[in-house]
Design a protein around this motif. Structure first.
Motif, PDB file in Angstrom:
ATOM      1  N   PRO A  88       0.824  -1.221   0.000  1.00  0.00           N
ATOM      2  CA  PRO A  88       0.000   0.000   0.000  1.00  0.00           C
ATOM      3  C   PRO A  88       0.850   1.261   0.000  1.00  0.00           C
ATOM      4  CG  PRO A  88       0.144  -0.872   2.217  1.00  0.00           C
ATOM      5  CD  PRO A  88       0.897  -1.844   1.328  1.00  0.00           C
ATOM      6  N   GLU A  89       0.216   2.370  -0.339  1.00  0.00           N
ATOM      7  CA  GLU A  89       0.859   3.668  -0.209  1.00  0.00           C
ATOM      8  C   GLU A  89       0.996   4.021   1.276  1.00  0.00           C
ATOM      9  OE1 GLU A  89       2.049   5.415  -2.655  1.00  0.00           O
ATOM     10  OE2 GLU A  89       1.325   4.064  -4.248  1.00  0.00           O
ATOM     11  N   HIS A  90       1.876   4.958   1.562  1.00  0.00           N
ATOM     12  CA  HIS A  90       2.086   5.350   2.955  1.00  0.00           C
ATOM     13  C   HIS A  90       0.868   6.040   3.543  1.00  0.00           C
ATOM     14  CE1 HIS A  90       6.748   5.373   2.376  1.00  0.00           C
ATOM     15  NE2 HIS A  90       6.225   4.165   2.335  1.00  0.00           N
ATOM     16  N   GLY A  91       0.124   6.791   2.738  1.00  0.00           N
ATOM     17  CA  GLY A  91      -1.083   7.441   3.211  1.00  0.00           C
ATOM     18  C   GLY A  91      -0.807   8.331   4.417  1.00  0.00           C
ATOM     19  N   SER A  92      -1.690   8.226   5.430  1.00  0.00           N
ATOM     20  CA  SER A  92      -1.560   9.079   6.618  1.00  0.00           C
ATOM     21  C   SER A  92      -0.407   8.663   7.520  1.00  0.00           C
ATOM     22  CB  SER A  92      -2.866   9.061   7.421  1.00  0.00           C
ATOM     23  OG  SER A  92      -3.226   7.743   7.769  1.00  0.00           O
ATOM     24  N   TRP A  93       0.271   7.547   7.224  1.00  0.00           N
ATOM     25  CA  TRP A  93       1.476   7.204   7.993  1.00  0.00           C
ATOM     26  C   TRP A  93       2.587   8.239   7.781  1.00  0.00           C
ATOM     27  CZ3 TRP A  93       2.260   4.174  11.951  1.00  0.00           C
ATOM     28  CH2 TRP A  93       1.442   3.071  12.160  1.00  0.00           C
ATOM     29  N   GLY A  94       2.479   9.011   6.694  1.00  0.00           N
ATOM     30  CA  GLY A  94       3.474  10.043   6.460  1.00  0.00           C
ATOM     31  C   GLY A  94       3.464  11.147   7.508  1.00  0.00           C
ATOM     32  N   ARG A  95       2.397  11.215   8.339  1.00  0.00           N
ATOM     33  CA  ARG A  95       2.355  12.227   9.399  1.00  0.00           C
ATOM     34  C   ARG A  95       3.313  11.908  10.541  1.00  0.00           C
ATOM     35  NH1 ARG A  95      -3.655  12.605  11.351  1.00  0.00           N
ATOM     36  NH2 ARG A  95      -3.291  10.360  11.626  1.00  0.00           N
ATOM     37  N   TYR A  96       3.781  10.665  10.614  1.00  0.00           N
ATOM     38  CA  TYR A  96       4.628  10.234  11.726  1.00  0.00           C
ATOM     39  C   TYR A  96       6.088  10.166  11.282  1.00  0.00           C
ATOM     40  CZ  TYR A  96       0.092   8.702  13.472  1.00  0.00           C
ATOM     41  OH  TYR A  96      -1.227   8.662  13.868  1.00  0.00           O
ATOM     42  N   GLU A  97       6.964  10.497  12.199  1.00  0.00           N
ATOM     43  CA  GLU A  97       8.390  10.306  11.943  1.00  0.00           C
ATOM     44  C   GLU A  97       8.674   8.810  11.838  1.00  0.00           C
ATOM     45  OE1 GLU A  97      10.369  12.176  15.155  1.00  0.00           O
ATOM     46  OE2 GLU A  97       9.646  14.200  14.693  1.00  0.00           O
ATOM     47  N   HIS A  98       9.297   8.391  10.759  1.00  0.00           N
ATOM     48  CA  HIS A  98       9.633   6.992  10.475  1.00  0.00           C
ATOM     49  C   HIS A  98       8.390   6.146  10.191  1.00  0.00           C
ATOM     50  CE1 HIS A  98      13.500   8.219  12.003  1.00  0.00           C
ATOM     51  NE2 HIS A  98      13.014   8.402  13.227  1.00  0.00           N
ATOM     52  N   GLY A  99       7.213   6.768   9.982  1.00  0.00           N
ATOM     53  CA  GLY A  99       6.014   5.983   9.669  1.00  0.00           C
ATOM     54  C   GLY A  99       6.130   5.276   8.336  1.00  0.00           C
ATOM     55  N   GLY A 100       6.599   5.972   7.305  1.00  0.00           N
ATOM     56  CA  GLY A 100       6.774   5.332   6.003  1.00  0.00           C
ATOM     57  C   GLY A 100       7.814   4.227   6.035  1.00  0.00           C
ATOM     58  N   ALA A 101       8.895   4.435   6.794  1.00  0.00           N
ATOM     59  CA  ALA A 101       9.930   3.397   6.900  1.00  0.00           C
ATOM     60  C   ALA A 101       9.383   2.151   7.593  1.00  0.00           C
ATOM     61  CB  ALA A 101      11.139   3.943   7.662  1.00  0.00           C
ATOM     62  N   PHE A 102       8.472   2.337   8.548  1.00  0.00           N
ATOM     63  CA  PHE A 102       7.870   1.186   9.224  1.00  0.00           C
ATOM     64  C   PHE A 102       7.061   0.349   8.235  1.00  0.00           C
ATOM     65  CE2 PHE A 102       4.325  -0.721  11.616  1.00  0.00           C
ATOM     66  CZ  PHE A 102       5.026  -1.471  12.538  1.00  0.00           C
ATOM     67  N   LEU A 103       6.252   0.988   7.397  1.00  0.00           N
ATOM     68  CA  LEU A 103       5.474   0.247   6.396  1.00  0.00           C
ATOM     69  C   LEU A 103       6.387  -0.435   5.385  1.00  0.00           C
ATOM     70  CD1 LEU A 103       2.291   2.305   5.445  1.00  0.00           C
ATOM     71  CD2 LEU A 103       2.575   0.499   7.120  1.00  0.00           C
ATOM     72  N   ASP A 104       7.419   0.243   4.960  1.00  0.00           N
ATOM     73  CA  ASP A 104       8.346  -0.355   3.987  1.00  0.00           C
ATOM     74  C   ASP A 104       9.028  -1.591   4.567  1.00  0.00           C
ATOM     75  OD1 ASP A 104       7.684   1.636   2.213  1.00  0.00           O
ATOM     76  OD2 ASP A 104       9.418   2.895   2.706  1.00  0.00           O
ATOM     77  N   ALA A 105       9.368  -1.537   5.861  1.00  0.00           N
ATOM     78  CA  ALA A 105      10.001  -2.705   6.482  1.00  0.00           C
ATOM     79  C   ALA A 105       9.040  -3.882   6.528  1.00  0.00           C
ATOM     80  CB  ALA A 105      10.471  -2.343   7.897  1.00  0.00           C
ATOM     81  N   LEU A 106       7.768  -3.631   6.818  1.00  0.00           N
ATOM     82  CA  LEU A 106       6.785  -4.714   6.815  1.00  0.00           C
ATOM     83  C   LEU A 106       6.621  -5.300   5.416  1.00  0.00           C
ATOM     84  CD1 LEU A 106       3.969  -3.233   9.107  1.00  0.00           C
ATOM     85  CD2 LEU A 106       5.597  -5.032   9.691  1.00  0.00           C
ATOM     86  N   ALA A 107       6.533  -4.438   4.408  1.00  0.00           N
ATOM     87  CA  ALA A 107       6.320  -4.909   3.040  1.00  0.00           C
ATOM     88  C   ALA A 107       7.507  -5.696   2.507  1.00  0.00           C
ATOM     89  CB  ALA A 107       6.014  -3.722   2.130  1.00  0.00           C
ATOM     90  N   SER A 108       8.699  -5.427   3.012  1.00  0.00           N
ATOM     91  CA  SER A 108       9.897  -6.132   2.533  1.00  0.00           C
ATOM     92  C   SER A 108      10.195  -7.402   3.325  1.00  0.00           C
ATOM     93  CB  SER A 108      11.100  -5.187   2.597  1.00  0.00           C
ATOM     94  OG  SER A 108      11.362  -4.795   3.943  1.00  0.00           O
ATOM     95  N   GLY A 109       9.326  -7.765   4.256  1.00  0.00           N
ATOM     96  CA  GLY A 109       9.534  -8.986   5.028  1.00  0.00           C
ATOM     97  C   GLY A 109      10.284  -8.795   6.325  1.00  0.00           C
ATOM     98  N   GLY A 110      10.479  -7.560   6.755  1.00  0.00           N
ATOM     99  CA  GLY A 110      11.182  -7.300   8.000  1.00  0.00           C
ATOM    100  C   GLY A 110      10.303  -7.516   9.222  1.00  0.00           C
TER     101      GLY A 110
END
Length: 715
Positions: free
Chosen positions: A186-208
């Motif tokens: 998914p897109e980052h959406g409203s997670w972009g309001r948080y510091e490191h929110g987008g990085a958290f989603l990217d880590a989940l999507a990459s299997g982290g």
């Protein structure tokens, strides 16, 4: 008369011989038992792995182990690890026939393992029945249940009663749908309001497997943000589990996931679904047809395959604490799952518990929060009314609605609905001294005095009227309402604002949403409905009543409930205002004004560490009749670094009322002792208490003693 005598007449007697033969054959088949007697006397055993290791559903500590049974050949195909079985339990050594033990009562159990031989040298009883060939107990679920039982000094059978739902034959017969392919990230959406929110989603999507404590911003976007975290995990080909405190929260996350991913990718596990539908959903998860689960407390054990993320929302809510033995907390169960499955962990809330702060302080999890400027843009304006303000506002104090609160409500009603939060439901207020605020007690039974409609004081326990009360602490004669219920508050507000509709939401009737129209919504904590477009204002009444509770978590719980109401109010930029009636110098009130729940939790954690209170230390509560508690403490072999606090008498339970968890039954007098150990000794403490309790049960010692690890209420 037999049909073979040739009698005429109708029905079977006049039927041709061919039909008679078919009828007799059908009767013979109907009378043949479907299975041999459940002792399987004389039946051959399975040629390979003829021993079944079974966990019997007894739920008592001294029987918390596996028992071996012989596997009849006819049950060989169905008797696989993980299936439900029935066995005979309780037969003695003397009841042996043809080399097999017989007798005992039939009880349920789970087949854990097939073995070539048994460690038991005596004769074995045979499996009585394989209830269903559906394997419901996986190796991963069994390992989790054992870890939970060991942590909470409970039995494995009790944990499995919480983890595996009751069987529904019709649900088992229906096939589960085919699994869908992983969705795109998914897109980052409203997670972009948080510091490191987008990085958290990217880590989940990459299997982290990132671990985070998420301090959510005010507003309705939390459910969508949880849905995006689940979608990112599914995109990596793994499963996800989300546990929320109630059905309303589950419905919001369910709707957000459906809007983001469509239908068929997740299961909703709540008690509202009914046993058959819920079991069908659980089976779909167990079979791998569905890879994501959203549910309430019981979903913490959902058998999600290839688990990649466990998430819990609002871990401070009391609903996350299981009332049945061994009373695990959903947060701790998910922490165990994250450690056992090496998956990602997300703890989210608008507020912050001390346990969540400890996860960050220890370095086990990373903070996931927004910057202060972002918080100020989304939070409402918070104003306070303290004792000094009330003293200068006698008329408003007598009417129980301070001038500031009345003005905020009047201004808010011009633009939309106004939320009014009161600490309790009902009508009759409990009374306290107007000078020193000591609770007003009955002279006969020490029960709480309540104000009635006619102005008469009456005891809430024995029902006696009190006409000449005076305060034993300060000698005062004036009374004030200690806490006024929601219905009484709604009645008073209806008189103050006669042209405005007043709606109530509480235990008897909980509203889910209210329209964006001027109205007063009176609610108890946790039952606040969501307003379309947000509330224009919120009044948090009787805040002091929540802060003076004799509980270690009083300040933390009060702040959590205030913030849960405040997030439903529009941002300050749109005119949203929250008025809290509480002393502004108190730490929870200051944290609400600054909208800084994390800072409050960190400060609380530091003080508890200094005093040795949970969660820095591990603690257990031992309660029961005084003699039984003393006997138990004398018998238990505690760790060397354990410290026993007490025992002390517990407050008696009022007759006819709801009883708090761990409270004595009405009419009984109990003691409670607290056992505290430093970090690292929690496992040894649980083992010692479980061993002592098992020995006590095996001996059949007198009165029962209750043991609870990590009690939520320690006074």
């Amino acid at each position: 008369m037999s049909s073979e005598n040739g009698s005429g007449g109708g029905g079977a007697e006049g039927a041709p011989p061919e039909q008679l033969a078919l009828i007799r054959e059908s009767v013979r088949k109907a009378n043949v038992p479907r299975a041999k007697p459940r002792t399987w006397r004389g039946a051959a055993l399975a040629e390979e792995l003829p021993v079944a290791r079974v966990l019997v559903d007894k739920g008592v500590l001294h029987l918390d182990r596996y028992f071996d049974y012989a596997v009849p050949a006819e049950l060989d195909a169905d008797a696989r690890p993980g299936v439900r079985v029935r066995v005979r339990f309780g037969a003695g050594r003397h009841r042996v026939r043809d080399g097999r033990r017989e007798g005992g009562g039939l009880i349920d159990g789970f087949l854990v393992e097939r073995r070539a031989e048994s460690d038991y040298s005596g004769p074995l009883a045979a499996l009585a029945q394989v209830v269903s060939p559906e394997p419901v107990l996986s190796e991963e679920l069994l390992g989790l249940a054992r870890a939970v039982a060991d942590r909470y000094a409970g039995s494995l059978a009790d944990v499995l009663q919480l983890a595996v739902p009751p069987r529904s034959a019709r649900a088992e017969q229906r096939p589960s749908p085919e699994p869908l392919p992983p969705p795109p990230a998914p897109e980052h959406g409203s997670w972009g309001r948080y510091e490191h929110g987008g990085a958290f989603l990217d880590a989940l999507a990459s299997g982290g497997a990132p671990r985070a404590v998420w301090n959510a911003l005010p507003g309705p976007l939390w459910s969508e943000e949880l849905a995006r975290a689940v979608a990112a995990t599914l995109a990596s080909g793994r499963g996800a589990l989300v546990v929320v405190p109630d059905g309303r929260s589950a419905a919001r996350v369910d709707a957000a996931l459906t809007a983001l991913l469509g239908t068929g990718r997740h299961a909703l596990l709540t008690a509202d679904a009914g046993p058959e539908k819920r079991y069908a959903q659980w089976l779909a998860v167990r079979r791998g047809s569905v890879r994501a689960v959203v549910g309430t407390r019981a979903a913490m054990f959902a058998p999600v395959q290839d688990l990649g993320l466990v998430a819990i929302w609002d871990d401070g809510d009391d609903s996350h604490s299981e009332p049945h033995a061994p009373q695990p907390h959903a947060r701790d169960v998910l922490l165990l799952r994250a450690a056992l499955d090496k998956c990602a962990f997300l703890l989210g809330s608008w507020s912050c518990t001390v346990e969540a702060a400890q996860l960050v302080e220890s370095g086990w999890a990373r903070p996931l929060a927004a910057g202060r400027e972002q918080v100020r843009r989304t939070a409402p304006l918070v104003r306070t009314v303290g004792d000094d303000d009330l003293a200068r506002d006698e008329a408003a104090r007598a009417a129980r609605l301070p001038t500031l609160a009345w003005q905020a409500a009047r201004e808010g009603l011009r633009h939309g609905p106004v939320l009014v939060q009161v600490p309790r439901r009902g009508y009759a207020p409990r009374m306290a001294c107007a000078r020193c605020r000591a609770p007003a007690r009955c002279r006969h039974c020490s029960g709480p005095l309540q104000g009635q409609d006619a102005g008469v004081l009456r005891c809430g326990w024995c029902g006696r009227d009190e006409g000449a009360w005076h305060c034993p602490e300060c000698g005062g004669f004036r009374l004030r309402a200690q806490v006024v219920g929601a219905r009484r508050t709604a009645e008073e507000l209806g008189r103050a604002f006669p042209a405005v509709p007043v709606r109530t939401s509480g235990r008897e009737h909980v509203l889910d949403t209210v329209p964006d129209a001027p109205a007063l919504v009176v609610s108890t904590p946790g039952a606040e409905p969501v307003a379309e477009g947000g509330y224009a204002a919120a009044l948090l009444l009787d805040g002091w009543a929540m802060l003076v509770r004799p509980d270690l978590r009083a300040g933390e719980d009060a702040l959590r409930r205030w913030i849960a109401a405040g997030v439903l109010v529009r941002p300050q930029s749109e005119g949203g205002t929250v008025v809290v009636v509480a002393e502004p110098t108190l730490r929870p009130v200051q944290a609400l004004v600054r909208w800084d729940p994390v800072g409050h939790a960190v400060r609380e954690l530091a003080e508890r560490a200094e005093l040795g209170f949970p969660p820095v230390s591990r603690m257990a509560a031992v309660s029961g009749p005084p003699a039984a508690v003393a006997e138990f403490l004398a018998a238990v072999d505690l760790p060397p670094d354990a410290e026993v606090l007490g025992p002390v008498p517990l407050p008696p339970s009022p007759p006819g009322g709801a009883r708090r968890p761990g409270a004595p039954p009405p009419g009984e007098h109990w003691d409670r002792a607290l056992v505290r150990v430093p970090p690292g000794s929690g496992s040894a403490l649980a083992t010692a208490l479980k061993t002592a309790q098992a020995a006590r049960m095996a001996r059949g010692s007198g009165e029962a003693v209750r043991v609870r690890i990590d009690p939520p209420d320690i006074g």
